[in-house]
Write a protein that holds these residues in place. Structure first.
Motif, PDB file in Angstrom:
ATOM      1  N   TYR A 104     -41.372 -38.698  64.544  1.00 12.34           N
ATOM      2  CA  TYR A 104     -40.591 -37.969  63.537  1.00 12.34           C
ATOM      3  C   TYR A 104     -40.933 -38.404  62.116  1.00 12.34           C
ATOM      4  CZ  TYR A 104     -37.817 -36.285  67.449  1.00 12.34           C
ATOM      5  OH  TYR A 104     -37.423 -35.675  68.622  1.00 12.34           O
ATOM      6  N   ALA A 105     -41.056 -39.704  61.895  1.00 14.87           N
ATOM      7  CA  ALA A 105     -41.343 -40.184  60.545  1.00 14.87           C
ATOM      8  C   ALA A 105     -42.708 -39.706  60.086  1.00 14.87           C
ATOM      9  CB  ALA A 105     -41.264 -41.711  60.498  1.00 14.87           C
ATOM     10  N   GLY A 106     -43.708 -39.781  60.963  1.00 15.34           N
ATOM     11  CA  GLY A 106     -45.046 -39.322  60.587  1.00 15.34           C
ATOM     12  C   GLY A 106     -45.085 -37.833  60.325  1.00 15.34           C
ATOM     13  N   GLN A 142     -42.555 -35.992  59.341  1.00 19.32           N
ATOM     14  CA  GLN A 142     -41.827 -35.751  58.093  1.00 19.32           C
ATOM     15  C   GLN A 142     -42.696 -36.065  56.884  1.00 19.32           C
ATOM     16  OE1 GLN A 142     -38.263 -34.728  57.946  1.00 19.32           O
ATOM     17  NE2 GLN A 142     -39.241 -34.084  56.052  1.00 19.32           N
ATOM     18  N   GLN A 143     -43.420 -37.176  56.943  1.00 18.59           N
ATOM     19  CA  GLN A 143     -44.271 -37.553  55.818  1.00 18.59           C
ATOM     20  C   GLN A 143     -45.378 -36.528  55.596  1.00 18.59           C
ATOM     21  OE1 GLN A 143     -46.536 -41.183  56.293  1.00 18.59           O
ATOM     22  NE2 GLN A 143     -46.600 -41.538  54.087  1.00 18.59           N
ATOM     23  N   ALA A 144     -45.999 -36.071  56.679  1.00 21.24           N
ATOM     24  CA  ALA A 144     -47.076 -35.088  56.535  1.00 21.24           C
ATOM     25  C   ALA A 144     -46.551 -33.785  55.950  1.00 21.24           C
ATOM     26  CB  ALA A 144     -47.724 -34.837  57.895  1.00 21.24           C
ATOM     27  N   ASP A 196     -43.775 -33.466  54.027  1.00 22.89           N
ATOM     28  CA  ASP A 196     -43.337 -33.714  52.642  1.00 22.89           C
ATOM     29  C   ASP A 196     -44.499 -33.824  51.677  1.00 22.89           C
ATOM     30  OD1 ASP A 196     -40.740 -33.693  53.501  1.00 22.89           O
ATOM     31  OD2 ASP A 196     -40.500 -35.881  53.512  1.00 22.89           O
ATOM     32  N   THR A 197     -45.608 -34.407  52.113  1.00 24.00           N
ATOM     33  CA  THR A 197     -46.766 -34.599  51.229  1.00 24.00           C
ATOM     34  C   THR A 197     -47.726 -33.421  51.258  1.00 24.00           C
ATOM     35  OG1 THR A 197     -47.941 -35.793  52.984  1.00 24.00           O
ATOM     36  CG2 THR A 197     -46.632 -37.112  51.432  1.00 24.00           C
ATOM     37  N   THR A 246     -49.655 -32.479  53.531  1.00 24.06           N
ATOM     38  CA  THR A 246     -50.931 -32.778  54.189  1.00 24.06           C
ATOM     39  C   THR A 246     -50.941 -32.275  55.631  1.00 24.06           C
ATOM     40  OG1 THR A 246     -50.118 -34.971  54.851  1.00 24.06           O
ATOM     41  CG2 THR A 246     -51.317 -34.817  52.752  1.00 24.06           C
ATOM     42  N   GLU A 274     -41.190 -26.774  59.332  1.00 24.35           N
ATOM     43  CA  GLU A 274     -40.171 -26.704  58.283  1.00 24.35           C
ATOM     44  C   GLU A 274     -39.744 -25.257  58.045  1.00 24.35           C
ATOM     45  OE1 GLU A 274     -39.323 -27.985  53.634  1.00 24.35           O
ATOM     46  OE2 GLU A 274     -41.339 -28.220  54.476  1.00 24.35           O
ATOM     47  N   LEU A 333     -33.750 -37.518  60.337  1.00 21.05           N
ATOM     48  CA  LEU A 333     -34.605 -36.907  59.318  1.00 21.05           C
ATOM     49  C   LEU A 333     -34.517 -35.386  59.422  1.00 21.05           C
ATOM     50  CD1 LEU A 333     -37.751 -39.143  59.873  1.00 21.05           C
ATOM     51  CD2 LEU A 333     -36.230 -39.234  57.882  1.00 21.05           C
TER      52      LEU A 333
END
Length: 479
Positions: free
Chosen positions: A175-177, A179-181, A183-184, A186, A195, A235
């Motif tokens: 989930y964290a990875g 979310q980061q991808a 959000d950025t 990428t 999303e 998240l």
């Protein structure tokens, strides 16, 4: 949704390990798999019933907690050329490995669901299947039930199909990875669309009056060779991922309702007075709840990182008690048919590695989509499944609750007499001197007994009066 993730190292202490062993005995939790079950699982792992359809060209990916290997679901998201979206959702095909009436099937009916403990889990199926041949691990060809859900531009389902096919996941994300991808910016499009579709489905949930509670979860985590407790607020990616599963469960319910036989996950409406009690709690917690604002809208406006909001969200879970399963056959209408939190008919069908009922729901949906009669073994089990699932769910909930209690007691056992900052998050209606407090550090939710009425929502100083890992007791008093 995944249960609380718990981890414990070998340095955690003999008292806690002994207490966990005693808890398993007290709960009559299943032990090792019988030899004949392991033998059948090993054979089935090498000789599954494979489908003729091949969907290994679709680059599926999974999103699960870090380290998970029992992967039930994989997805692929795309835009449709005519507008809208196409969701492919692959669910592990446990029926490809389990022979109805055999030792493996009988053991699954005895276990019902995977149980989670800090020092390990008690799986529904042997590891050869649940963590091996049936799991949708990356770069492995697996049999699956592949859902194809075509959505319009607003995220509404236009067409539904589900069939057996071979699939091959290309990536295992957490989930964290994810979310980061996202959000950025990428993330590649199949992940980035999570999303877009997730937000559309959340909007539809609001429209129909559904509720998703972002209640902070207690986690047991490894820390400096020992263990600790922490809170984890979900998240956004957790919620978007959950919306894909919810959407599939709603589609499954519609398929089964159309054929007049199936099994739904149901939840009656909140009992009289429940919302009124929440309004009193909101007032005590100083949460502004105008009378014209619906309950579901208020819940979505709350921030689970704020103690008062987290306390109110915890109070809201009371409205979700009473969920069960409703089976129906012979074309009759189920009663009840609605899950009040989803605000629509809904079925559990996306976690067959960890939950027995999902295998049956999947089988019935495949038959319904093909316009065929489901296999007799799937229909024959329906009448007994609701009570069997209820028993298994009660055991899983009890195990989870008592495990957290044990770890809380172990974390605090050397701190009796100390004082802590806490928020009063619950007060019993009939016993205003008894309630629950939320500590931020350590991340503990514990009982409190007072000589005066407890102030719901207030921050107070509390003194730890009892912490016994042997009995899982943690008790506070006002300092």
């Amino acid at each position: 949704m995944p249960r609380r993730q718990m981890h414990m190292t070998g340095a955690d202490g003999a008292a806690l390990r002994a207490a966990l062993r005693e808890l398993r005995t007290k709960l009559d939790a299943p032990g090792d798999f019988p030899a004949e079950v392991l033998a059948e699982a090993e054979h089935a792992a090498g000789h599954p019933r494979l489908p003729d359809v091949d969907r290994t060209d679709i680059p599926f990916f999974t999103i699960d907690p870090p380290g998970s290997v029992d992967l039930d679901q994989a997805m692929h998201l795309a835009r449709r050329s005519a507008g809208g979206y196409r969701v492919h959702y692959a669910i592990a095909d446990v029926a490809a490995f389990v022979t109805p009436g055999g030792p493996l099937d009988a053991e699954a009916h005895r276990r019902v669901t995977t149980l989670y403990f800090p020092d390990g889990k008690i799986p529904l199926h042997p590891a050869a299947l649940s963590e091996g041949a049936a799991s949708l691990l990356p770069d492995q060809t697996r049999p699956a039930l592949v859902w194809r859900l075509d959505l319009d531009g607003d995220g509404r389902i236009e067409t539904t199909d589900v069939l057996r096919a071979l699939v091959r996941s290309r990536a295992r994300l957490d989930y964290a990875g994810a979310q980061q991808a996202i959000d950025t910016r990428t993330a590649e499009e199949p992940l980035a669309l999570l999303e877009d579709i997730g937000r559309l489905r959340e909007a539809l949930e609001r429209e129909r009056g559904g509720i998703s509670l972002n209640v902070p979860e207690q986690e047991v985590v490894a820390q400096d060779g020992s263990y600790a407790l922490a809170y984890r607020a979900p998240l956004p990616a957790d919620g978007w991922n959950a919306q894909i599963s919810l959407m599939t469960g709603m589609a499954a319910a519609d398929l089964m309702l159309a054929t007049g036989q199936g099994i739904l996950r149901t939840l009656p409406s909140a009992p009289d007075g429940a919302v009124g009690r929440l309004r009193r709690a909101a007032k005590a917690l100083r949460i502004d709840w105008p009378h014209h604002v619906p309950y579901a809208e208020l819940v979505r406006s709350l921030d689970p990182h704020r103690p008062a909001h987290a306390a109110f969200l915890q109070e809201c879970t009371g409205l979700l008690r009473g969920a069960g399963y409703t089976a129906f056959t012979g074309g009759r209408s189920p009663d009840p048919a609605i899950h009040s939190a989803v605000a629509a008919p809904y079925a559990h069908c996306t976690a067959p590695l960890r939950r027995l009922v999902d295998r049956y729901a999947g089988e019935l949906c495949v038959a319904a989509a093909a316009g065929a009669e489901p296999p007799p073994w799937a229909v024959a089990a329906l009448d007994a499944l609701p009570e069997r699932m209820a028993q298994g769910t009660r055991l899983a909930n009890t195990a989870e609750r008592e495990c957290v209690d044990l770890v809380e007691a172990a974390v605090l056992k050397d701190r009796v007499g100390e004082t802590f900052d806490a928020t009063v998050i619950d007060v019993k209606d009939r016993e205003p001197l008894v309630g629950t407090v939320h500590l931020e550090d350590p991340a503990v939710v514990g009982r409190i007994r007072s000589t005066e009425e407890l102030p719901l929502g207030d921050r107070i100083r509390v003194r730890l009066t009892e912490a016994d890992p042997g009995t899982a007791k943690v008790l506070f008093a006002p300092a």
